[in-house]
Design a protein around this motif. Structure first.
Motif, PDB file in Angstrom:
ATOM      1  N   GLN A  89       4.950   5.956   9.069  1.00 16.17           N
ATOM      2  CA  GLN A  89       4.880   6.517  10.410  1.00 16.17           C
ATOM      3  C   GLN A  89       4.417   5.461  11.418  1.00 16.17           C
ATOM      4  OE1 GLN A  89       6.207   9.379  11.186  1.00 16.17           O
ATOM      5  NE2 GLN A  89       5.763   8.927  13.322  1.00 16.17           N
ATOM      6  N   TRP A  90       3.467   4.622  10.995  1.00 16.24           N
ATOM      7  CA  TRP A  90       2.973   3.566  11.892  1.00 16.24           C
ATOM      8  C   TRP A  90       4.106   2.613  12.279  1.00 16.24           C
ATOM      9  CZ3 TRP A  90      -1.852   2.337  14.059  1.00 16.24           C
ATOM     10  CH2 TRP A  90      -2.892   3.225  13.744  1.00 16.24           C
ATOM     11  N   THR A  91       4.962   2.284  11.311  1.00 15.84           N
ATOM     12  CA  THR A  91       6.025   1.303  11.572  1.00 15.84           C
ATOM     13  C   THR A  91       6.943   1.743  12.701  1.00 15.84           C
ATOM     14  OG1 THR A  91       5.976   0.779   9.230  1.00 15.84           O
ATOM     15  CG2 THR A  91       7.862  -0.033  10.465  1.00 15.84           C
ATOM     16  N   VAL A  92       7.239   3.031  12.768  1.00 12.63           N
ATOM     17  CA  VAL A  92       8.147   3.491  13.820  1.00 12.63           C
ATOM     18  C   VAL A  92       7.397   3.918  15.084  1.00 12.63           C
ATOM     19  CG1 VAL A  92      10.051   4.088  12.292  1.00 12.63           C
ATOM     20  CG2 VAL A  92       8.300   5.797  12.759  1.00 12.63           C
ATOM     21  N   SER A  93       6.122   4.302  14.955  1.00 11.91           N
ATOM     22  CA  SER A  93       5.355   4.774  16.120  1.00 11.91           C
ATOM     23  C   SER A  93       5.032   3.646  17.085  1.00 11.91           C
ATOM     24  CB  SER A  93       4.037   5.417  15.670  1.00 11.91           C
ATOM     25  OG  SER A  93       4.267   6.509  14.832  1.00 11.91           O
ATOM     26  N   ILE A  94       4.590   2.514  16.551  1.00 10.29           N
ATOM     27  CA  ILE A  94       4.117   1.425  17.408  1.00 10.29           C
ATOM     28  C   ILE A  94       5.240   0.916  18.331  1.00 10.29           C
ATOM     29  CG2 ILE A  94       3.058  -0.894  17.422  1.00 10.29           C
ATOM     30  CD1 ILE A  94       1.287   1.575  16.353  1.00 10.29           C
ATOM     31  N   PRO A  95       6.442   0.598  17.786  1.00  8.20           N
ATOM     32  CA  PRO A  95       7.514   0.164  18.697  1.00  8.20           C
ATOM     33  C   PRO A  95       7.862   1.223  19.745  1.00  8.20           C
ATOM     34  CG  PRO A  95       8.085  -0.355  16.439  1.00  8.20           C
ATOM     35  CD  PRO A  95       6.855   0.478  16.387  1.00  8.20           C
ATOM     36  N   LEU A  96       7.779   2.499  19.375  1.00  8.11           N
ATOM     37  CA  LEU A  96       8.091   3.567  20.325  1.00  8.11           C
ATOM     38  C   LEU A  96       7.134   3.517  21.520  1.00  8.11           C
ATOM     39  CD1 LEU A  96       9.804   6.230  20.725  1.00  8.11           C
ATOM     40  CD2 LEU A  96       7.818   7.431  19.832  1.00  8.11           C
ATOM     41  N   VAL A  97       5.850   3.386  21.226  1.00  9.09           N
ATOM     42  CA  VAL A  97       4.834   3.337  22.274  1.00  9.09           C
ATOM     43  C   VAL A  97       5.017   2.074  23.121  1.00  9.09           C
ATOM     44  CG1 VAL A  97       2.358   3.232  22.719  1.00  9.09           C
ATOM     45  CG2 VAL A  97       3.221   4.705  20.910  1.00  9.09           C
TER      46      VAL A  97
ATOM     47  N   VAL B 277       9.745  -5.541  11.619  1.00  5.90           N
ATOM     48  CA  VAL B 277       8.433  -4.936  11.859  1.00  5.90           C
ATOM     49  C   VAL B 277       7.706  -4.770  10.524  1.00  5.90           C
ATOM     50  CG1 VAL B 277       7.216  -2.920  12.760  1.00  5.90           C
ATOM     51  CG2 VAL B 277       9.320  -3.715  13.878  1.00  5.90           C
ATOM     52  N   LYS B 278       6.512  -5.363  10.450  1.00  2.35           N
ATOM     53  CA  LYS B 278       5.658  -5.160   9.261  1.00  2.35           C
ATOM     54  C   LYS B 278       4.845  -3.897   9.485  1.00  2.35           C
ATOM     55  CE  LYS B 278       4.601  -9.717   7.356  1.00  2.35           C
ATOM     56  NZ  LYS B 278       3.484 -10.561   6.945  1.00  2.35           N
ATOM     57  N   ASP B 279       4.507  -3.198   8.418  1.00  2.72           N
ATOM     58  CA  ASP B 279       3.711  -1.977   8.577  1.00  2.72           C
ATOM     59  C   ASP B 279       2.431  -2.298   9.346  1.00  2.72           C
ATOM     60  OD1 ASP B 279       2.671   0.707   8.059  1.00  2.72           O
ATOM     61  OD2 ASP B 279       1.238  -0.373   6.805  1.00  2.72           O
ATOM     62  N   PRO B 280       2.277  -1.758  10.584  1.00  8.27           N
ATOM     63  CA  PRO B 280       1.140  -2.143  11.428  1.00  8.27           C
ATOM     64  C   PRO B 280      -0.214  -1.706  10.874  1.00  8.27           C
ATOM     65  CG  PRO B 280       2.849  -1.016  12.685  1.00  8.27           C
ATOM     66  CD  PRO B 280       3.170  -0.822  11.251  1.00  8.27           C
ATOM     67  N   TRP B 281      -0.235  -0.616  10.132  1.00  6.68           N
ATOM     68  CA  TRP B 281      -1.510  -0.128   9.599  1.00  6.68           C
ATOM     69  C   TRP B 281      -2.127  -1.165   8.660  1.00  6.68           C
ATOM     70  CZ3 TRP B 281      -3.757   1.068   4.884  1.00  6.68           C
ATOM     71  CH2 TRP B 281      -4.923   1.855   4.938  1.00  6.68           C
ATOM     72  N   HIS B 282      -1.269  -1.730   7.790  1.00  2.85           N
ATOM     73  CA  HIS B 282      -1.766  -2.755   6.875  1.00  2.85           C
ATOM     74  C   HIS B 282      -2.150  -4.024   7.622  1.00  2.85           C
ATOM     75  CE1 HIS B 282      -0.115  -0.430   3.407  1.00  2.85           C
ATOM     76  NE2 HIS B 282      -1.178  -0.948   2.853  1.00  2.85           N
ATOM     77  N   GLU B 283      -1.459  -4.289   8.738  1.00  3.83           N
ATOM     78  CA  GLU B 283      -1.800  -5.474   9.528  1.00  3.83           C
ATOM     79  C   GLU B 283      -3.167  -5.300  10.183  1.00  3.83           C
ATOM     80  OE1 GLU B 283       0.158  -8.400   9.636  1.00  3.83           O
ATOM     81  OE2 GLU B 283       0.947  -7.241   7.945  1.00  3.83           O
ATOM     82  N   ILE B 284      -3.452  -4.072  10.646  1.00  2.61           N
ATOM     83  CA  ILE B 284      -4.738  -3.793  11.300  1.00  2.61           C
ATOM     84  C   ILE B 284      -5.864  -3.745  10.254  1.00  2.61           C
ATOM     85  CG2 ILE B 284      -6.042  -2.080  12.641  1.00  2.61           C
ATOM     86  CD1 ILE B 284      -3.293  -1.184  13.796  1.00  2.61           C
ATOM     87  N   ASN B 285      -5.579  -3.097   9.120  1.00  4.52           N
ATOM     88  CA  ASN B 285      -6.615  -2.888   8.091  1.00  4.52           C
ATOM     89  C   ASN B 285      -6.523  -3.933   6.975  1.00  4.52           C
ATOM     90  OD1 ASN B 285      -7.821  -0.159   8.967  1.00  4.52           O
ATOM     91  ND2 ASN B 285      -5.617   0.177   8.997  1.00  4.52           N
ATOM     92  N   LYS B 286      -6.431  -5.190   7.342  1.00  2.36           N
ATOM     93  CA  LYS B 286      -6.293  -6.248   6.329  1.00  2.36           C
ATOM     94  C   LYS B 286      -7.550  -6.362   5.481  1.00  2.36           C
ATOM     95  CE  LYS B 286      -2.783  -9.517   7.676  1.00  2.36           C
ATOM     96  NZ  LYS B 286      -2.427 -10.637   8.530  1.00  2.36           N
TER      97      LYS B 286
ATOM     98  N   ARG C 268       2.397  -9.114  -0.006  1.00  3.47           N
ATOM     99  CA  ARG C 268       0.989  -8.712  -0.033  1.00  3.47           C
ATOM    100  C   ARG C 268       0.832  -7.193  -0.176  1.00  3.47           C
ATOM    101  NH1 ARG C 268      -3.035  -7.279   3.569  1.00  3.47           N
ATOM    102  NH2 ARG C 268      -1.588  -7.282   5.332  1.00  3.47           N
ATOM    103  N   THR C 269       1.624  -6.441   0.581  1.00  2.89           N
ATOM    104  CA  THR C 269       1.392  -4.992   0.643  1.00  2.89           C
ATOM    105  C   THR C 269       2.447  -4.169  -0.088  1.00  2.89           C
ATOM    106  OG1 THR C 269       2.667  -4.867   2.691  1.00  2.89           O
ATOM    107  CG2 THR C 269       0.292  -5.201   2.902  1.00  2.89           C
ATOM    108  N   ARG C 270       3.555  -4.791  -0.481  1.00  2.00           N
ATOM    109  CA  ARG C 270       4.706  -4.110  -1.091  1.00  2.00           C
ATOM    110  C   ARG C 270       5.324  -3.064  -0.141  1.00  2.00           C
ATOM    111  NH1 ARG C 270       1.613  -1.711  -4.113  1.00  2.00           N
ATOM    112  NH2 ARG C 270      -0.175  -3.051  -3.740  1.00  2.00           N
ATOM    113  N   GLU C 271       5.092  -3.296   1.150  1.00  2.00           N
ATOM    114  CA  GLU C 271       5.731  -2.469   2.174  1.00  2.00           C
ATOM    115  C   GLU C 271       7.058  -3.126   2.545  1.00  2.00           C
ATOM    116  OE1 GLU C 271       4.821   0.316   3.436  1.00  2.00           O
ATOM    117  OE2 GLU C 271       2.659   0.489   3.111  1.00  2.00           O
ATOM    118  N   ILE C 272       8.026  -2.304   2.965  1.00  2.00           N
ATOM    119  CA  ILE C 272       9.290  -2.885   3.385  1.00  2.00           C
ATOM    120  C   ILE C 272       9.154  -3.376   4.828  1.00  2.00           C
ATOM    121  CG2 ILE C 272      10.284  -0.659   4.081  1.00  2.00           C
ATOM    122  CD1 ILE C 272      12.958  -1.766   2.855  1.00  2.00           C
ATOM    123  N   VAL C 273       9.649  -4.573   5.079  1.00  2.00           N
ATOM    124  CA  VAL C 273       9.648  -5.127   6.433  1.00  2.00           C
ATOM    125  C   VAL C 273      11.048  -4.928   6.987  1.00  2.00           C
ATOM    126  CG1 VAL C 273       9.277  -7.201   7.825  1.00  2.00           C
ATOM    127  CG2 VAL C 273       7.945  -6.850   5.733  1.00  2.00           C
TER     128      VAL C 273
END
Lengths: 393, 289
Positions: A145-153, A384-393, A353-358
Motif C-alpha cells: 500500500q505504501w508503494t502506491v500511496s506515496i507517488p499518489l500523494v 519505486v522501492k517500498d517506502p515503508w522499508h526505506e523509512i524503517n531501515k 535487502r527486503t525481498r520487496e519488488i521494486v
C-alpha cells in the motif's frame, strides 16, 4: 454394490499407475493458496489464470522439470486455515514452493511452516509492508500500500493540491493508508484538514460526503477494501457532484477495470496510482494482454492479481533453475535477491535487502477506451522501492 | 450559522431517503412475517432477485429503467408465488423453527444460484439521466435520485395502506389470517389469498432491491448481508404494523445518517444503540399490534 466395488478397484489401480508414472518423471510441485470460494473468488480465478498462462507459455516445464500446481482454497481471511493448508502442502504433498496469499492474515498464517521447512513463499497480494520482515522465505511479487500511496500523494501535491481529506475504511489496512497518506502529505508541506474513518460495511456514504463538502479540501485520498464500499463511495462522490465543487478524488486499487465497470460512466476521470494497468502501452504488456485474451476470452483483461501470479511463477522458475530442481530454500532465495526482469508491468527487480519488488508506479485516469472503461497511464514514477522499508531501515 | 443549518437539512433529507429505501425493502417482510405469520428469512433474497432481474432487463434486453423495474417486480412476484405454492405451503403449519430453517436454507440456495448466474462482482442499476445529478433548493443541494426515492416510497406506502385497509382483498386477507377456518366458511379461498399476499410481499422486496441498489449494491450475498437491517426495521416497527415499519424505517434512516456525521467515533454503531434504546422502552415495537 458389486459394480461400485469394481469401479473403486479400477480407480485404485489407475491411481497407482498414475502415482508410479509421476514418480519416475522429474516433478516439482508448487502450492497455490488463494480464494476459490466466497466473496473473494475473483482472486482465485486471477491467480490461477496468471499461473496457468505462465506455465502454458513454458510448456508446463522449467528446464527439464515438470511443474505441477496444487491449488488450495483459503476460504476467507482465516489464518488458522492458511496455516493448516500450507502445512499439508509442504509436509504431505511435498511442494517445494508456495505462491499466493490474498490477505495479510492468511499470508502470515504460513509463517511458521515456511520458516521451519525453509520453503520459499511468493506473496501475490497483502499490502502490508512489514510482512516480508517476518520470514527470510517471503518474497513479494505484488505490491504494498505504501508503494502506491506515496507517488499518489506526491502527484497531488505537485498539481498544487495543498489541503486534503484522508478518507479510509476503519480497519487495519485503512489505518495504514491514513498514516501513509497523511504523513507523506504533511512532510511535503500539505495540510490534512480532515481524517474520516468509514465503518466497514457502510453502503450509504451521504454523511461522510457531507463532511467532505463542509471541509472543502482540494483533494480526497481514499482507501477502501475493493468491493461494495469502494464502488459505493466513488459513485456517490460523483452523484453528489463533489468533483464539480472542485474536489479531486484520488484512489489506488479501487479503480481496477473489474470494479469500475459496475460503477459506470461515473468513474470517468477518476485518478489513481497503481503499479499496473492492462492498457499500459508497452510491447511486452500488449503481448501479455493478447495472450491472456487468447486463453481466457476476448472480453477478459488481466489485473494486478494475474500479473502478480504471472511474475510470481517467473520467480519460481528462477529459483528452480538455481537449485536444479532440488529443494533448497536458502539457495532458492539467494537466487532471486537482486533478480531483474521485464514484466508486463514494466521493468522490475527484487530488492536484495527486503525481498520487496521494486517497480514502476503509474498515474492513471479512467477513460473510455474502445467503448470500455479503462485506466490510461499518463505519468510514471520509475523503480519505486517500498517506502515503508526505506523509512524503517 | 446558515451553513450549519444547511448541513443539517441536507443530512436530514439524505436520512429520510435512506429510511424510505429501508421501508421499501422491509415492508414486504412486515406483511409476510407480521400479517401471514411466516418467518420469511428469504425476504431480502427476493429483494436481490428483483434487483438482478431489473438489471438484466436494462443491460441485456435494453429495456428502459422505468419499465425494467415494474417488469422485475412482476417477475419476482411470479417466482415468489411459485415458491409459495411449492415450498412455503409445507411450512405454514409448522412451528417457527421449521419455517426459519427452510427459509434460511432457501436463502443459501438462492445465493449460490445468483453467484453462478451473475458472478460475485457488485452491481447496481444504471440510473437514467433524469434521475442523476442534483438540484438546489435555496442553500441546499439535493440529489434527484434521493428525492425520487422518497416520492416512490410514499406512493408505495399509500397504495399499501389503501390495499389492506380499504379493499375487499385486504379484508379477506385480514380475515384469513385471524381465523382461517371461519374465513373458509364464508367462502374465502384462503390458499389463493395467501399466495397473492406472499407474491405482493416479494414484489415489494423487489421494488426495494431494484430502486435501492445505488445504496445497497447487488451481490450474491445480498440476501444474508442485508437481512439484519430488514429484521431490525420490522422489529422496531412492531410485527405486522405497516405504519410501524414506516416510522421505524424513517427513524432508523435518520438516526443512522445523522449519527455517522455528528458522532463519527461511534460510526455505524449508533443505529444499534438506537434499536436497543427503542426496544427497551417499547419491547413490542413502535406500533404494537
Amino acid at each position: 454394490m458389486r459394480i461400485g466395488k469394481r469401479v473403486a478397484g479400477l480407480l485404485c489401480a489407475a491411481a497407482a499407475v498414475a502415482a508410479a508414472g509421476t514418480a519416475a518423471a522429474a516433478e516439482i510441485k508448487v502450492g497455490l493458496l488463494s480464494q476459490f470460494s466466497g466473496a473473494y473468488t475473483w482472486w482465485g480465478r486471477e491467480y490461477q489464470r496468471g499461473v496457468d498462462l505462465y506455465l502454458a507459455q513454458r510448456g508446463g516445464k522449467f528446464g527439464e522439470h515438470t511443474i505441477t500446481v496444487l491449488s488450495r482454497d483459503e476460504a476467507g481471511s482465516n489464518p488458522q486455515r492458511a496455516r493448516q493448508l500450507s502445512q499439508e502442502l509442504v509436509v504431505r504433498d511435498k511442494v517445494q514452493y508456495l505462491i499466493g496469499g490474498v490477505f495479510t492474515p492468511t499470508v502470515l498464517g504460513a509463517v511458521d511452516v515456511i520458516n521451519q521447512t525453509r520453503t520459499p513463499y511468493v506473496i501475490l497480494n497483502s499490502g502490508t509492508s512489514s510482512v516480508t520482515d517476518k520470514s527470510q522465505y517471503y518474497v513479494r511479487a505484488g505490491f504494498t500500500q505504501w508503494t502506491v500511496s506515496i507517488p499518489l500523494v506526491q502527484w497531488a501535491y505537485d498539481q498544487g493540491m495543498k489541503n486534503a481529506v484522508v478518507l479510509a475504511a476503519d480497519y487495519a489496512p485503512g489505518h495504514d493508508a491514513l498514516e501513509a497518506f497523511g504523513q507523506t502529505f504533511a512532510k511535503l508541506g500539505g495540510k490534512v484538514v480532515g481524517e474520516i474513518k468509514v465503518p466497514m460495511g457502510t453502503t450509504d456514504f451521504s454523511s461522510y460526503l457531507q463532511r467532505v463538502r463542509d471541509l472543502k479540501p482540494q483533494a480526497v485520498f481514499m482507501f477502501m477494501p475493493v468491493g461494495p464500499m469502494s464502488a459505493g463511495m466513488i459513485r456517490s462522490f460523483k452523484e453528489r457532484e463533489l468533483d464539480k465543487a472542485g474536489i479531486t478524488l484520488l484512489v489506488t486499487n479501487e479503480a481496477q477495470e473489474e470494479d469500475i465497470a459496475p460503477i459506470g460512466d461515473a468513474a470517468i476521470g477518476l485518478t489513481s496510482a497503481l503499479h499496473y494497468s492492462p492498457y499500459l502501452d508497452t510491447p511486452l504488456n500488449k503481448e501479455f494482454v493478447t495472450a491472456y485474451k487468447a486463453k481466457y476470452g476476448k472480453d477478459e483483461l488481466p489485473s494486478v492479481a494475474s500479473v502478480a501470479a504471472y511474475d510470481g511463477m517467473r520467480l519460481i522458475e528462477q529459483m528452480v533453475r538455481a537449485t536444479g530442481g532440488v529443494k533448497d530454500g536458502d539457495k532458492a532465495m539467494a537466487a532471486i535477491k537482486g533478480y531483474k526482469w521485464d514484466s508486463p508491468r514494466g521493468p522490475v527487480s527484487i530488492d536484495p535487502r527486503t525481498r520487496e519488488i521494486v517497480q514502476n508506479v503509474y498515474m492513471r485516469k479512467v477513460e473510455k477506451i474502445d467503448g470500455k472503461l479503462g485506466n490510461k497511464v499518463f505519468h510514471t514514477y520509475p523503480a519505486v522501492k517500498d517506502p515503508w522499508h526505506e523509512i524503517n531501515k | 450559522m446558515t451553513s450549519t443549518l444547511a448541513t443539517f437539512l441536507s443530512l436530514a433529507v439524505d436520512g429520510i431517503a435512506y429510511g424510505m429505501m429501508l421501508f421499501l425493502i422491509s415492508v414486504g417482510l412486515t406483511i409476510t412475517l407480521g400479517v401471514m405469520r411466516v418467518v420469511n428469512l428469504t425476504h431480502s433474497a427476493f429483494a436481490m432477485i428483483g434487483g438482478y432481474i431489473a438489471l438484466w432487463f436494462i443491460q441485456r434486453a435494453g429495456v428502459h429503467f422505468f419499465l425494467a423495474v415494474p417488469l422485475a417486480v412482476l417477475a419476482t412476484m411470479a417466482i415468489g408465488a411459485l415458491l409459495e405454492r411449492t415450498l412455503y405451503r409445507w411450512v405454514y403449519g409448522t412451528h417457527g423453527l421449521g419455517q426459519l430453517l427452510m427459509t434460511i436454507g432457501l436463502t443459501f440456495i438462492i445465493t449460490a444460484i445468483v453467484k453462478n448466474l451473475a458472478g460475485t462482482q457488485l452491481q447496481s442499476l444504471p440510473l437514467p439521466p433524469s434521475l442523476q445529478g442534483n438540484f438546489s433548493v435555496g442553500p441546499l443541494t439535493l440529489s434527484v435520485y434521493r428525492a425520487f426515492l422518497i416520492g416512490a416510497s410514499a406512493v408505495v406506502a399509500f397504495a399499501l395502506w389503501l390495499g389492506i385497509e380499504r379493499t375487499a382483498f385486504g379484508a379477506r386477507l385480514r380475515a384469513a389470517v385471524d381465523n382461517q377456518r371461519m374465513a373458509r366458511c364464508v367462502g374465502i379461498n384462503v390458499p389463493a389469498v395467501f399466495s397473492a399476499t406472499f407474491a405482493i410481499g416479494c414484489g415489494l422486496a423487489a421494488v426495494g432491491g431494484a430502486l435501492g441498489s445505488p445504496m445497497l449494491p447487488l451481490e450474491p450475498y445480498y440476501g444474508l448481508k442485508y437481512l439484519v437491517i430488514v429484521m431490525i426495521v420490522v422489529a422496531v416497527g412492531g410485527l405486522g404494523s405497516l405504519r410501524g415499519s414506516l416510522y421505524a424505517a424513517l427513524l432508523l434512516g435518520l438516526i443512522d445518517t445523522l449519527g455517522r456525521y455528528y458522532l463519527p467515533a461511534l460510526g455505524a454503531f449508533v443505529i444499534y444503540l438506537a434499536v436497543l434504546a427503542i426496544l427497551l422502552v417499547r419491547p413490542r415495537g413502535l406500533v404494537a399490534n
